[in-house]
Scaffold this active site. Structure first.
Site, PDB file in Angstrom:
ATOM      1  N   ARG A   1      29.352  91.822 -60.723  1.00  0.00           N
ATOM      2  CA  ARG A   1      30.751  91.431 -60.814  1.00  0.00           C
ATOM      3  C   ARG A   1      31.413  92.076 -62.029  1.00  0.00           C
ATOM      4  NH1 ARG A   1      32.593  86.074 -60.896  1.00  0.00           N
ATOM      5  NH2 ARG A   1      31.317  85.730 -59.082  1.00  0.00           N
TER       6      ARG A   1
ATOM      7  N   GLU B   1      37.434  82.238 -51.333  1.00  0.00           N
ATOM      8  CA  GLU B   1      37.568  80.812 -51.094  1.00  0.00           C
ATOM      9  C   GLU B   1      38.960  80.436 -51.610  1.00  0.00           C
ATOM     10  OE1 GLU B   1      34.497  78.450 -52.967  1.00  0.00           O
ATOM     11  OE2 GLU B   1      35.582  76.610 -52.438  1.00  0.00           O
TER      12      GLU B   1
ATOM     13  N   LYS C   1      37.484  81.085 -61.655  1.00  0.00           N
ATOM     14  CA  LYS C   1      38.615  80.283 -61.186  1.00  0.00           C
ATOM     15  C   LYS C   1      38.597  78.897 -61.816  1.00  0.00           C
ATOM     16  CE  LYS C   1      38.011  81.685 -56.825  1.00  0.00           C
ATOM     17  NZ  LYS C   1      38.148  81.742 -55.358  1.00  0.00           N
TER      18      LYS C   1
HETATM   19  P1  ATP Z   1      35.013  82.954 -59.574  1.00  0.00           P
HETATM   20  O1  ATP Z   1      33.556  83.038 -59.888  1.00  0.00           O
HETATM   21  O2  ATP Z   1      35.869  83.845 -60.391  1.00  0.00           O
HETATM   22  O3  ATP Z   1      35.541  81.579 -59.557  1.00  0.00           O
HETATM   23  P2  ATP Z   1      34.377  83.236 -56.836  1.00  0.00           P
HETATM   24  O4  ATP Z   1      33.239  84.179 -56.685  1.00  0.00           O
HETATM   25  O5  ATP Z   1      34.066  81.800 -56.721  1.00  0.00           O
HETATM   26  O6  ATP Z   1      35.176  83.578 -58.137  1.00  0.00           O
HETATM   27  P3  ATP Z   1      35.504  83.799 -54.276  1.00  0.00           P
HETATM   28  O7  ATP Z   1      36.821  83.411 -53.759  1.00  0.00           O
HETATM   29  O8  ATP Z   1      34.295  83.191 -53.687  1.00  0.00           O
HETATM   30  O9  ATP Z   1      35.542  83.570 -55.838  1.00  0.00           O
HETATM   31  O10 ATP Z   1      35.378  85.385 -54.275  1.00  0.00           O
HETATM   32  C1  ATP Z   1      35.729  86.217 -53.219  1.00  0.00           C
HETATM   33  C2  ATP Z   1      34.998  87.502 -53.347  1.00  0.00           C
HETATM   34  O11 ATP Z   1      35.299  88.134 -54.588  1.00  0.00           O
HETATM   35  C3  ATP Z   1      33.502  87.272 -53.332  1.00  0.00           C
HETATM   36  O12 ATP Z   1      32.916  88.240 -52.512  1.00  0.00           O
HETATM   37  C4  ATP Z   1      33.085  87.439 -54.761  1.00  0.00           C
HETATM   38  O13 ATP Z   1      31.784  87.902 -54.847  1.00  0.00           O
HETATM   39  C5  ATP Z   1      34.127  88.454 -55.275  1.00  0.00           C
HETATM   40  N1  ATP Z   1      34.328  88.304 -56.715  1.00  0.00           N
HETATM   41  C6  ATP Z   1      34.642  87.191 -57.394  1.00  0.00           C
HETATM   42  N2  ATP Z   1      34.692  87.425 -58.717  1.00  0.00           N
HETATM   43  C7  ATP Z   1      34.408  88.729 -58.888  1.00  0.00           C
HETATM   44  C8  ATP Z   1      34.294  89.590 -60.026  1.00  0.00           C
HETATM   45  N3  ATP Z   1      34.485  89.143 -61.268  1.00  0.00           N
HETATM   46  N4  ATP Z   1      33.975  90.899 -59.810  1.00  0.00           N
HETATM   47  C9  ATP Z   1      33.795  91.353 -58.564  1.00  0.00           C
HETATM   48  N5  ATP Z   1      33.879  90.604 -57.458  1.00  0.00           N
HETATM   49  C10 ATP Z   1      34.180  89.300 -57.599  1.00  0.00           C
HETATM   50 MG    MG Z   2      32.515  81.969 -54.754  1.00  0.00          MG
END
Ligand code: ATP
Ligand code: MG
Length: 561
Positions: A260, A35, A270
């Site tokens: 994760r 995102e 984020k």
């Molecule tokens: P955050 O929780 O850090 O704000 P998010 O999951 O909202 O991150 P996205 O942009 O939706 O961020 O993530 C893109 C992809 O990266 C998704 O498939 C998500 O599952 C994966 N992702 C995000 N954080 C992690 C992590 N700590 N380890 C592994 N994969 C991750």
């Molecule tokens: Mg997300």
């Protein structure tokens, strides 16, 4: 047998199973779906390496797809940074730079189809009311009073929502599933909300936006994704994604969830990273202390090290916290092989070689990388006035201290043995200069009479050295778990006040005059350093990427026990 060079994990095993039954032919198509509401961090690297890595192992494809459904939090700056970071990590989405917003029209039509099929309705409850109606894990939900509107009324209202007739928050489109479901995600979830907002890509075209849960699965389906790999928190959303796809009767990817990445001394969300940026706690998303890819790139981390780390940690179904020392281990491994060695004195102490002729200079041979002979040798100037590291001298040396002290002889790297003859102090008693002698017979670092010295120091020639700013970093948080706080505090209470130390006048060997941002070096004995983009002509700035000390080796030993 897998097709993956012996490397396997539970996700690759699932794919092997699909390939053996021909579920998707033998096609493997994944995607990385960020995102664009912030910069990518090291946790995203795990997901990127996994998705692009699987595509490459199986001769498949991986899309870069932006899940851009929330215009108020998203921006072009984030979109651009994500592309840069994925490319830097070494992956290529070719012409498949895709956006959920490309599918807004299709999603809208599909929503209308669900309305016509009696599976979605326009709801006039407010966000708070919807929450109250939803119930809890122990309490059933209550049906919305608007749930049984006629198809025609729903279609009319949905159309008018799209035309912008209603204010933000006044209505939603909801799926009609089951308010008694044990899974809260299935209790008539919202599909669309009214949001009069400018979108980075679709501008003002839309004033209804799909919820992430409505957009994500259908976007995967549209792209022909075979394996939708995501993190564990989406496990409970899978029944909803399945439901949407089954109602629409469209291509059905297999969703697979993994744990994760969590790292000690680090926050990886984020929302929190944005808080650090907006609060001025760091200098920006690319502050070298940040766990963002742009931050660690600026700090001097290499894509090779990050990929090796992601390979090593693998993927599992259970949450865990990885030691940051493990990432450091792979970083040192990589930098050790690639970084040229140089000498740099961070906190200079003047040394005068009394028996070395004034005005004389000679060039000594130094090896650029003992790990890689092809990197060759260089000349370094030696003269009467030198700098050594302040911490390499003790007037009153403790027992285990083998470096320079009054009357003691040590080796200067690539140069000579020197002996400290006299200590010069200022009026406050601070040591400001050492008067030493050198032994001309020890040129190159060995004594023909077999005399041994216990330590070798790095140094630079005072007159020939250049000055540089050097920034030293420590963890941003003092606790391995930044969330370990007293009541009423949050993770910010664990911020490390000493995470940045700036040295204004380090002294470096003259070969470092022509460096450019991103160049990496090992300053012998002091660590790996990377040229910062703040560097200007005549004012080099270096970030210490990491020290040479290897705590991971110790940890690994403990783990092996
Ligand atoms: P955050 O929780 O850090 O704000 P998010 O999951 O909202 O991150 P996205 O942009 O939706 O961020 O993530 C893109 C992809 O990266 C998704 O498939 C998500 O599952 C994966 N992702 C995000 N954080 C992690 C992590 N700590 N380890 C592994 N994969 C991750
Ligand atoms: Mg997300």
């Amino acid at each position: 047998m897998t097709e993956t060079d012996g490397r396997t994990d539970f996700i690759r095993e699932i794919i092997d199973g699909h390939n053996s039954t021909g579920k998707y032919g033998r096609k493997v198509h994944t995607r990385f779906p960020p995102e664009p509401n912030g910069y990518l961090h090291i946790g995203h690297a795990k997901s990127i390496c996994l998705n692009f890595g699987i595509a490459s192992d199986y001769n498949g494809l991986c899309n870069l797809r932006y899940d851009d459904t929330n215009p108020t939090k998203e921006s072009q700056e984030y979109i651009d940074s994500i592309k840069k970071d994925v490319r830097w990590l070494g992956f290529d989405w070719e012409d498949r730079e895709l956006y959920a917003s490309d599918y807004f029209h299709q999603l809208y039509e599909w929503a209308a189809k669900l309305i016509r099929d009696g599976k979605a309705f326009v709801c006039d409850l407010s966000a708070d009311e919807i929450r109250e109606h939803r119930g809890t894990l122990t309490e059933l939900g209550k049906e919305s009073p608007y749930r049984n509107r006629s198809v025609d009324e729903n279609l009319d209202l949905f159309e008018r929502m799209k035309l912008g007739e209603f204010p933000n928050g006044s209505r939603t489109l909801r799926a009609k599933i089951d308010m008694a479901s044990p899974n809260l995600n299935m209790r008539d979830p919202v599909m669309y909300r009214i949001l009069h907002a400018h979108h980075p890509r679709t501008g003002n075209e839309w004033c209804v936006y799909p919820m992430y849960d409505w957009a994500h699965g259908q976007s995967d389906s549209i792209e022909g994704i075979t394996h939708s790999i995501c993190t564990l928190e989406f496990e409970d959303h899978r029944p909803l994604y399945d439901w949407y796809i089954d109602q629409l009767g469209i291509h059905h990817p297999t969703q697979i969830e993994f744990a994760r990445l969590n790292l000690t001394y680090t926050v990886l969300s984020k929302r929190r990273l944005l808080q650090l940026v907006n609060g001025g706690i760091v200098s920006g998303w690319d502050d070298p202390r940040m766990p963002t890819l742009s931050g660690i790139r600026r700090r001097g981390y290499t894509p090779e090290a990050i990929r090796a780390f992601c390979d090593r940690i693998g993927v599992t179904k259970s949450e865990s916290i990885v030691e940051i020392a493990m990432l450091d281990y792979f970083l040192r491994e990589n930098l050790n092989r690639r970084a040229a060695r140089v000498m740099g004195v961070l906190r200079p102490l003047k040394v005068v070689i009394e028996n070395y002729p004034e005005g004389q200079m000679e060039e000594l041979d130094a090896v650029n990388n003992p790990e890689d002979a092809s990197m060759g040798t260089r000349k370094i100037p030696f003269s009467r006035d030198l700098y050594i590291e302040q911490e390499d001298f003790r007037e009153d040396p403790p027992k285990q201290f083998y470096r320079l002290a009054p009357g003691r002889e040590v080796r200067l790297r690539y140069a000579y043995f020197i002996t400290c003859r006299e200590v010069v102090k200022d009026s406050s008693g601070k040591v400001i200069e050492l008067r030493c002698t050198y032994d001309p017979a020890t040129k190159g670092g060995d004594s023909p009479d077999g005399r041994k010295v216990k330590s070798t120091l790095h140094w630079v020639s005072a007159k020939h050295s250049i000055s540089a700013e050097v920034r030293l970093y420590d963890h941003l948080f003092t606790k391995a778990d930044p969330d370990e706080v007293s009541e009423g505090q949050d993770y910010l209470a664990n911020l490390n006040p000493h995470s940045l130390e700036i040295i204004r006048e380090a002294k470096l060997e003259p070969g470092l005059t022509k460096v450019k941002a991103g160049d990496s070096f090992q300053f012998e004995r002091m660590g790996y350093f990377c040229v910062d983009p703040d560097t200007t002509a005549g004012h080099p700035v270096f970030n210490r990427t990491i020290t040479l000390r290897d705590t991971w080796a110790k940890i690994e030993k403990q783990l092996a026990r």
